[in-house]
Design an enzyme around this catalytic site. Structure first.
Site, PDB file in Angstrom:
ATOM      1  CB  THR A 150      53.114  94.133  79.622  1.00  0.00           C
ATOM      2  OG1 THR A 150      54.039  95.225  79.455  1.00  0.00           O
ATOM      3  CG2 THR A 150      51.816  94.709  80.115  1.00  0.00           C
ATOM      4  CG  ASP A 152      55.991  98.374  79.064  1.00  0.00           C
ATOM      5  OD1 ASP A 152      57.061  98.315  79.692  1.00  0.00           O
ATOM      6  OD2 ASP A 152      55.927  98.395  77.825  1.00  0.00           O
ATOM      7  NE  ARG A 187      80.940 111.464  86.972  1.00  0.00           N
ATOM      8  CZ  ARG A 187      81.754 110.438  86.784  1.00  0.00           C
ATOM      9  NH1 ARG A 187      81.360 109.222  87.120  1.00  0.00           N
ATOM     10  NH2 ARG A 187      82.934 110.619  86.248  1.00  0.00           N
ATOM     11  NE  ARG A 196      56.529  99.673  72.732  1.00  0.00           N
ATOM     12  CZ  ARG A 196      56.928  98.512  72.216  1.00  0.00           C
ATOM     13  NH1 ARG A 196      57.885  98.492  71.330  1.00  0.00           N
ATOM     14  NH2 ARG A 196      56.346  97.394  72.562  1.00  0.00           N
ATOM     15  CG  LEU A 296      70.113  94.381  82.427  1.00  0.00           C
ATOM     16  CD1 LEU A 296      71.030  95.434  83.021  1.00  0.00           C
ATOM     17  CD2 LEU A 296      70.643  92.983  82.702  1.00  0.00           C
ATOM     18  NE  ARG A 298      61.075  91.845  77.456  1.00  0.00           N
ATOM     19  CZ  ARG A 298      61.091  92.196  76.171  1.00  0.00           C
ATOM     20  NH1 ARG A 298      60.663  93.395  75.811  1.00  0.00           N
ATOM     21  NH2 ARG A 298      61.498  91.367  75.248  1.00  0.00           N
TER      22      ARG A 298
HETATM   23  O1  F6P Z   1      57.451  94.515  77.084  1.00  0.00           O
HETATM   24  C1  F6P Z   1      57.266  95.824  76.603  1.00  0.00           C
HETATM   25  C2  F6P Z   1      58.591  96.446  76.383  1.00  0.00           C
HETATM   26  O2  F6P Z   1      59.270  96.161  77.545  1.00  0.00           O
HETATM   27  C3  F6P Z   1      58.635  97.932  76.071  1.00  0.00           C
HETATM   28  O3  F6P Z   1      58.688  98.781  77.155  1.00  0.00           O
HETATM   29  C4  F6P Z   1      59.882  98.030  75.225  1.00  0.00           C
HETATM   30  O4  F6P Z   1      59.859  99.164  74.399  1.00  0.00           O
HETATM   31  C5  F6P Z   1      59.796  96.784  74.455  1.00  0.00           C
HETATM   32  O5  F6P Z   1      59.238  95.824  75.310  1.00  0.00           O
HETATM   33  C6  F6P Z   1      61.064  96.312  73.849  1.00  0.00           C
HETATM   34  O6  F6P Z   1      60.841  95.051  73.300  1.00  0.00           O
HETATM   35  P1  F6P Z   1      61.767  94.290  72.280  1.00  0.00           P
HETATM   36  O7  F6P Z   1      63.165  94.797  72.426  1.00  0.00           O
HETATM   37  O8  F6P Z   1      61.617  92.866  72.683  1.00  0.00           O
HETATM   38  O9  F6P Z   1      61.233  94.566  70.932  1.00  0.00           O
END
Ligand code: F6P
Length: 371
Positions: A150, A152, A187, A196, A296, A298
């Protein structure tokens, strides 16, 4: 299970993608072939097995992974297997007789289907949701080794998940780019990054990129403290300000900015950065812009750190199975890759510890963390 009895393993990638997935698939496949095992790749989480009849003949839901199918993929983003955060077999949406959607545990069917195609063990690559599924599958008797993925970085017991370094590297470059345009225009630039419930990306990219304010889900922020810091940054005519905010950051007494929730999926967050940018603009009259990095973070090429970590995880997962160890997740415990039980990693998350030295460093350097 006696490792000598393993003839065929399956590999799947579940949840959101992360740079390094393909490197894991390559390392796990080559290591398993080296042990004389066959390898099956499952498409789209477990959908390729659960809904195999819905895939075309020339791109079946599950298929053999060979030396040639994993050639040249270490540096590629995404996953050659596909992934999904829909179709969680633990809570699979099924329409009942009344036309209502019910969430059904399809793991027993999944294990039956995997057994029917000769799978003796599973390598499950994924985040917290995938590790919960892996644990259930293991309780149903199929040996599993999990591999922590992940961006995250919020999985317990591993110092790093693969994908995190690539996301931080990209986010840091974004902060660097925002610096030059912020300084040119005087700015305030707000950068919203993923995270999350845990603020690892925001903290690391914010520190590496020398942001003035870093807001994490772990520290509900005091709006007045944030405004004070922005004001201080404009003490003379040369002022500008850089803020990095995690999508899950929330003001004191406020809540997450949720933009959607579908059945069987995690809630989708968004708007934290825009809300803050609007507030700064309204309260201080400072020209403020918000950039949301979103997916971007990911996509794209894994960093060399993530490539190596992914290769090490993939290979270690196979070695673990070959040693007769199962129902564990491989972890990075520097300098080694080790493993912990799946039971130990589910049901909680690895949050940013507020007493860690990176947080302390931020405070020492005068970065506002909103408290
Ligand atoms: O991989 C986890 C994550 O990157 C979170 O931080 C993010 O909220 C989520 O995936 C978003 O995932 P998706 O848009 O694929 O549902």
């Amino acid at each position: 299970m006696d490792p000598k009895a393993i003839k065929k393993i399956a590999i799947n990638t579940g949840g959101g993608d992360a740079p390094g997935l393909n490197a894991v698939i390559r390392a796990a496949t080559l290591s398993a072939l080296d042990k004389g095992w066959e390898v099956v790749g499952i498409r789209d989480g477990f959908n390729g097995v659960l809904e195999s009849d819905q895939y075309p003949d020339d791109r079946p839901g599950y298929f053999p992974l060979t030396k040639s199918s994993v050639r040249g993929i270490t540096h590629l983003g995404g996953t050659i297997l596909g992934t999904t955060n829909r179709g969680n077999p633990l809570a699979y949406p099924v329409e009942n007789e009344k036309g209502e959607i019910e969430l059904v545990d399809r793991c027993p069917v999944l294990v039956e289907k995997l057994r029917a195609i000769g799978v003796d063990a599973l390598l499950a690559i994924g985040g917290d949701g995938s590790m919960k599924i892996a644990q259930r599958i293991s309780k149903l008797g199929l040996p599993v080794v999990g591999i922590p993925k992940t961006i995250d970085n919020d999985l317990l017991h591993t110092v790093a998940t693969f994908g995190f370094d690539s996301a931080v590297t990209f986010a840091t470059e974004a902060v660097d780019r925002l610096h030059t345009t912020a300084a040119s225009h005087g700015r305030t630039m707000v950068l919203e990054v993923m995270g999350r419930y845990a603020g690892w990306i925001a903290l690391h990219a914010g520190m590496a990129g020398t942001a003035d304010i870093i807001l994490l889900p772990e520290i509900p922020y005091d709006v007045n403290k944030v405004l004070d810091k922005v004001r201080a940054r404009y003490a003379n005519k040369l002022g500008f300000c850089i803020i990095v905010i995690a999508e899950g950051a929330k003001p004191l007494g406020g809540s997450y900015s949720i933009i959607g929730k579908s059945i069987g999926q995690a809630e989708r967050l968004g708007g934290a950065g825009q809300t803050l940018a609007h507030l700064i603009n309204e309260e201080l009259g400072v020209e403020t812009r918000c950039t949301v990095l979103g997916h971007l973070q990911r996509g794209g090429t894994p960093t060399s750190y993530d490539r190596l970590l992914s290769l090490r995880f993939g290979s270690a997962a196979v070695r673990t199975l070959a040693e007769g160890i199962e129902n564990v997740m491989v972890i990075l415990d520097p300098p080694e890759v080790k493993h912990v039980t799946l039971d130990a990693v589910i049901d909680n998350m690895k949050f940013v510890p507020l007493d860690c030295d990176t947080v302390q460093t931020a405070r020492d350097l005068g970065v506002c963390l909103g408290d």
